[in-house]
Design a protein around this motif. Sequence first.
Motif, PDB file in Angstrom:
ATOM      1  N   HIS A  56       0.756  -1.188   0.004  1.00 31.97           N
ATOM      2  CA  HIS A  56       0.035   0.013   0.003  1.00 31.97           C
ATOM      3  C   HIS A  56       1.074   1.273  -0.146  1.00 31.97           C
ATOM      4  CE1 HIS A  56      -3.177   2.869   0.699  1.00 31.97           C
ATOM      5  NE2 HIS A  56      -2.550   3.337   1.656  1.00 31.97           N
ATOM      6  N   ALA A  57       0.718   2.092  -0.920  1.00 35.16           N
ATOM      7  CA  ALA A  57       1.361   3.326  -1.016  1.00 35.16           C
ATOM      8  C   ALA A  57       0.191   4.539  -0.692  1.00 35.16           C
ATOM      9  CB  ALA A  57       2.092   3.591  -2.481  1.00 35.16           C
ATOM     10  N   ALA A  58       0.516   5.360  -0.161  1.00 32.02           N
ATOM     11  CA  ALA A  58      -0.385   6.667  -0.115  1.00 32.02           C
ATOM     12  C   ALA A  58      -0.479   7.406  -1.623  1.00 32.02           C
ATOM     13  CB  ALA A  58      -0.130   7.633   0.973  1.00 32.02           C
ATOM     14  N   SER A  59       0.582   7.759  -2.131  1.00 37.26           N
ATOM     15  CA  SER A  59       0.518   8.457  -3.352  1.00 37.26           C
ATOM     16  C   SER A  59       1.706   8.288  -4.126  1.00 37.26           C
ATOM     17  CB  SER A  59       0.253   9.880  -3.023  1.00 37.26           C
ATOM     18  OG  SER A  59       0.268  10.685  -3.944  1.00 37.26           O
ATOM     19  N   LEU A  60       2.045   9.124  -5.216  1.00 39.71           N
ATOM     20  CA  LEU A  60       3.159   8.874  -6.045  1.00 39.71           C
ATOM     21  C   LEU A  60       4.592   8.791  -5.342  1.00 39.71           C
ATOM     22  CD1 LEU A  60       3.963   8.251  -8.921  1.00 39.71           C
ATOM     23  CD2 LEU A  60       4.340  10.909  -8.894  1.00 39.71           C
ATOM     24  N   GLY A  61       4.802   9.681  -4.361  1.00 39.03           N
ATOM     25  CA  GLY A  61       5.941   9.716  -3.572  1.00 39.03           C
ATOM     26  C   GLY A  61       6.614   8.335  -3.005  1.00 39.03           C
ATOM     27  N   GLU A  62       5.422   7.732  -2.310  1.00 39.39           N
ATOM     28  CA  GLU A  62       5.383   6.457  -1.631  1.00 39.39           C
ATOM     29  C   GLU A  62       5.544   5.400  -2.452  1.00 39.39           C
ATOM     30  OE1 GLU A  62       4.352   9.691   0.674  1.00 39.39           O
ATOM     31  OE2 GLU A  62       2.978   8.776  -0.905  1.00 39.39           O
ATOM     32  N   TYR A  63       4.653   5.329  -3.716  1.00 40.01           N
ATOM     33  CA  TYR A  63       5.123   4.324  -4.320  1.00 40.01           C
ATOM     34  C   TYR A  63       6.582   4.284  -4.872  1.00 40.01           C
ATOM     35  CZ  TYR A  63       5.253   2.226  -9.154  1.00 40.01           C
ATOM     36  OH  TYR A  63       5.781   1.370 -10.361  1.00 40.01           O
ATOM     37  N   GLU A  64       7.176   5.248  -5.424  1.00 41.51           N
ATOM     38  CA  GLU A  64       8.682   5.509  -5.862  1.00 41.51           C
ATOM     39  C   GLU A  64       9.324   4.984  -4.923  1.00 41.51           C
ATOM     40  OE1 GLU A  64       9.514   6.011  -8.679  1.00 41.51           O
ATOM     41  OE2 GLU A  64       7.630   6.946  -9.572  1.00 41.51           O
TER      42      GLU A  64
ATOM     43  N   GLY B 287      -1.515   9.397  -6.940  1.00 39.87           N
ATOM     44  CA  GLY B 287      -0.497   8.306  -7.218  1.00 39.87           C
ATOM     45  C   GLY B 287      -1.017   7.183  -8.160  1.00 39.87           C
ATOM     46  N   TYR B 288      -2.395   7.013  -7.803  1.00 36.70           N
ATOM     47  CA  TYR B 288      -3.204   6.003  -8.820  1.00 36.70           C
ATOM     48  C   TYR B 288      -3.036   6.287 -10.199  1.00 36.70           C
ATOM     49  CZ  TYR B 288      -6.512   2.779 -10.901  1.00 36.70           C
ATOM     50  OH  TYR B 288      -7.036   2.086 -11.680  1.00 36.70           O
ATOM     51  N   GLU B 289      -3.372   7.697 -10.638  1.00 31.79           N
ATOM     52  CA  GLU B 289      -3.842   7.979 -11.897  1.00 31.79           C
ATOM     53  C   GLU B 289      -2.333   8.029 -12.518  1.00 31.79           C
ATOM     54  OE1 GLU B 289      -6.483   8.077 -13.432  1.00 31.79           O
ATOM     55  OE2 GLU B 289      -7.689   8.045 -11.530  1.00 31.79           O
ATOM     56  N   VAL B 290      -1.326   8.162 -11.915  1.00 43.47           N
ATOM     57  CA  VAL B 290       0.025   8.166 -12.670  1.00 43.47           C
ATOM     58  C   VAL B 290       0.577   6.889 -12.861  1.00 43.47           C
ATOM     59  CG1 VAL B 290       2.504   9.099 -12.456  1.00 43.47           C
ATOM     60  CG2 VAL B 290       0.418  10.744 -11.889  1.00 43.47           C
ATOM     61  N   ARG B 291       0.316   6.080 -12.132  1.00 44.71           N
ATOM     62  CA  ARG B 291       0.989   4.743 -11.989  1.00 44.71           C
ATOM     63  C   ARG B 291      -0.075   3.590 -12.040  1.00 44.71           C
ATOM     64  NH1 ARG B 291       4.705   7.048 -13.430  1.00 44.71           N
ATOM     65  NH2 ARG B 291       6.734   7.552 -12.521  1.00 44.71           N
TER      66      ARG B 291
ATOM     67  N   PRO C  45      11.711  -0.195  -5.180  1.00 46.24           N
ATOM     68  CA  PRO C  45      12.735  -1.156  -4.949  1.00 46.24           C
ATOM     69  C   PRO C  45      12.583  -2.625  -4.132  1.00 46.24           C
ATOM     70  CG  PRO C  45      13.766   1.129  -4.437  1.00 46.24           C
ATOM     71  CD  PRO C  45      12.129   1.084  -4.543  1.00 46.24           C
ATOM     72  N   VAL C  46      11.468  -2.313  -3.202  1.00 46.52           N
ATOM     73  CA  VAL C  46      11.291  -3.325  -2.189  1.00 46.52           C
ATOM     74  C   VAL C  46      10.514  -4.177  -3.379  1.00 46.52           C
ATOM     75  CG1 VAL C  46      10.230  -4.148  -0.314  1.00 46.52           C
ATOM     76  CG2 VAL C  46      11.564  -2.261  -0.072  1.00 46.52           C
ATOM     77  N   MET C  47       9.358  -3.798  -3.972  1.00 48.95           N
ATOM     78  CA  MET C  47       8.439  -4.385  -4.516  1.00 48.95           C
ATOM     79  C   MET C  47       9.054  -5.188  -5.646  1.00 48.95           C
ATOM     80  SD  MET C  47       5.165  -1.862  -5.079  1.00 48.95           S
ATOM     81  CE  MET C  47       5.569  -0.571  -5.322  1.00 48.95           C
ATOM     82  N   GLU C  48       9.760  -4.653  -6.424  1.00 48.60           N
ATOM     83  CA  GLU C  48      10.838  -5.215  -7.475  1.00 48.60           C
ATOM     84  C   GLU C  48      11.534  -6.575  -7.082  1.00 48.60           C
ATOM     85  OE1 GLU C  48      11.365  -1.646 -10.428  1.00 48.60           O
ATOM     86  OE2 GLU C  48      12.813  -1.907  -8.886  1.00 48.60           O
ATOM     87  N   GLN C  49      12.255  -6.473  -5.683  1.00 47.24           N
ATOM     88  CA  GLN C  49      12.720  -7.404  -5.210  1.00 47.24           C
ATOM     89  C   GLN C  49      11.946  -8.546  -4.834  1.00 47.24           C
ATOM     90  OE1 GLN C  49      16.306  -7.575  -5.609  1.00 47.24           O
ATOM     91  NE2 GLN C  49      15.922  -9.895  -5.194  1.00 47.24           N
ATOM     92  N   ILE C  50      10.877  -8.375  -4.013  1.00 45.43           N
ATOM     93  CA  ILE C  50      10.084  -9.084  -3.581  1.00 45.43           C
ATOM     94  C   ILE C  50       9.234  -9.822  -4.737  1.00 45.43           C
ATOM     95  CG2 ILE C  50       7.799  -9.354  -2.452  1.00 45.43           C
ATOM     96  CD1 ILE C  50       9.872  -9.057  -0.473  1.00 45.43           C
ATOM     97  N   LYS C  51       9.265  -9.179  -5.870  1.00 46.05           N
ATOM     98  CA  LYS C  51       8.544  -9.935  -6.948  1.00 46.05           C
ATOM     99  C   LYS C  51       9.502 -11.081  -7.451  1.00 46.05           C
ATOM    100  CE  LYS C  51       6.243  -8.869 -11.388  1.00 46.05           C
ATOM    101  NZ  LYS C  51       4.827  -8.998 -11.257  1.00 46.05           N
TER     102      LYS C  51
ATOM    103  N   PHE D 133       2.941  -1.585   4.267  1.00 47.31           N
ATOM    104  CA  PHE D 133       2.845  -0.317   4.172  1.00 47.31           C
ATOM    105  C   PHE D 133       3.902   0.388   3.883  1.00 47.31           C
ATOM    106  CE2 PHE D 133      -1.256  -2.205   5.208  1.00 47.31           C
ATOM    107  CZ  PHE D 133      -2.071  -1.173   5.776  1.00 47.31           C
ATOM    108  N   ILE D 134       4.105   1.526   2.984  1.00 46.31           N
ATOM    109  CA  ILE D 134       5.036   2.178   2.637  1.00 46.31           C
ATOM    110  C   ILE D 134       5.062   3.661   3.403  1.00 46.31           C
ATOM    111  CG2 ILE D 134       6.516   3.147   0.714  1.00 46.31           C
ATOM    112  CD1 ILE D 134       4.850   1.024  -1.042  1.00 46.31           C
ATOM    113  N   LYS D 135       6.183   3.880   4.310  1.00 53.46           N
ATOM    114  CA  LYS D 135       6.210   5.066   4.831  1.00 53.46           C
ATOM    115  C   LYS D 135       5.239   5.526   5.831  1.00 53.46           C
ATOM    116  CE  LYS D 135       7.734   9.972   3.937  1.00 53.46           C
ATOM    117  NZ  LYS D 135       8.124  10.916   3.371  1.00 53.46           N
ATOM    118  N   TYR D 136       3.960   5.640   5.542  1.00 51.57           N
ATOM    119  CA  TYR D 136       2.955   6.053   6.449  1.00 51.57           C
ATOM    120  C   TYR D 136       1.570   5.632   5.965  1.00 51.57           C
ATOM    121  CZ  TYR D 136       2.171   9.841   3.550  1.00 51.57           C
ATOM    122  OH  TYR D 136       2.056  10.976   2.555  1.00 51.57           O
TER     123      TYR D 136
END
Length: 415
Positions: free
Chosen positions: A54-62, A89-93, A66-72, A127-130
Amino acid sequence: MFFLYDLLVRMAGFLIRFIAMVSPKIKLFTEGRKNVFTTLESAIQPTDKTIWFHAASLGEYEQGLPVMEQIKTNYPSHKIVLTFFSPSGYEVRKNNTVADVTVYLPLDTRSNATRFIKAVHPDLVFFIKYEYWPNYLDVLKQQQIPTYLVSGIFREKQSFFKWYGSFYRNALKSFRYFFVQNEKSKQLLQSIGFHNVKVSGDTRFDRVSAILERNNTLDFIENFKADTTIIVIGSSWPKDETLFVNYINRCTDPVKFIIAPHNIKSEQIQELQKSISRKTVLFSGKDSITDLSDYDVFIIDTIGILTKIYSYADIAYVGGGFGKPGVHNILEPATFGVPIVIGPNFSHFAEAIALVNMEGCTSISNQKELDEAFSNLIQNEDIRFEKGHICSTFVQMNQNATKSIVNHIKNEYAV
């Protein structure tokens, strides 16, 4: 307490529907959530193994990428489910390639949380960052699903650390482990009884370091730049623009400017272009130009290429520092070894504080200071190189947060 919280969330959801009638962003927020469960129930079968980020927005996604890619990579038999809270976040990614399913996170009611977790049935949750949603976290805890906080950061002013914060403190009990960015966050968590915490650092350093390994070539920027010194102005807001437009219009040094505004609405781009007295071209109009090197200012009225543009910068100005919460991402220009100028509001960003203290980044608060900072960097190549070197070294020295997190997970969780 959960009953009252649930009632407040439902009331907020009801009010948001009316706000959506006059706010395009809030309309995306509400419309995007209408088909979440249909999407999940068609994309995820009961026999599927899943991992939820879960990412709140674009910054948290970015930050979490790296963790998502490695877990995948480590768990190829699992589907990756990615949720966003914010439209920005959602509309961009929403068309990202790392997740198998990307949706908005439904509002944090008990029924939504129960239905969502039943549909996703994750083996692991990050959960990413907050963002600490009590109903989701409570359901995860009840079902004993391992849940982790990645690149977390805590501050004394947060409700967890106040006398009235017991409800949210209890929500933190759902996390099996906290991977935090700094020692202060670790100490704050320990002060309220949480010792399952590790200072792993900020995964954004791994994210931006990986940028160097990619092809950052943009032919049209090379044509525009030629052999001239370039100032790249990224993620600018109106207050930033007032200052640097004044500078651009008066500047007599042999320098060109690339501007990538935070908001790329056509009317605002047109106003920005009109305010600049020097020869200016838009990204949307570049294909009709024979020789971009004839222009002094390039306005980027699109998204998704700012990171590559930073690779051509000799100097970077990163916007947002005159607003709240403050300056945008300075790590992208830093990783390319570019000296950075920002506005005065950066106290919520540890990397900005560090780079200002190390003098790789210069904070300005008015026109005079901006003029002096730009002129100093343009006219003194040695200073420019030294500050850029500080920035790139800072990024290099703070890598490997992802490795620390993923190794811990691997030791705890076997497929």
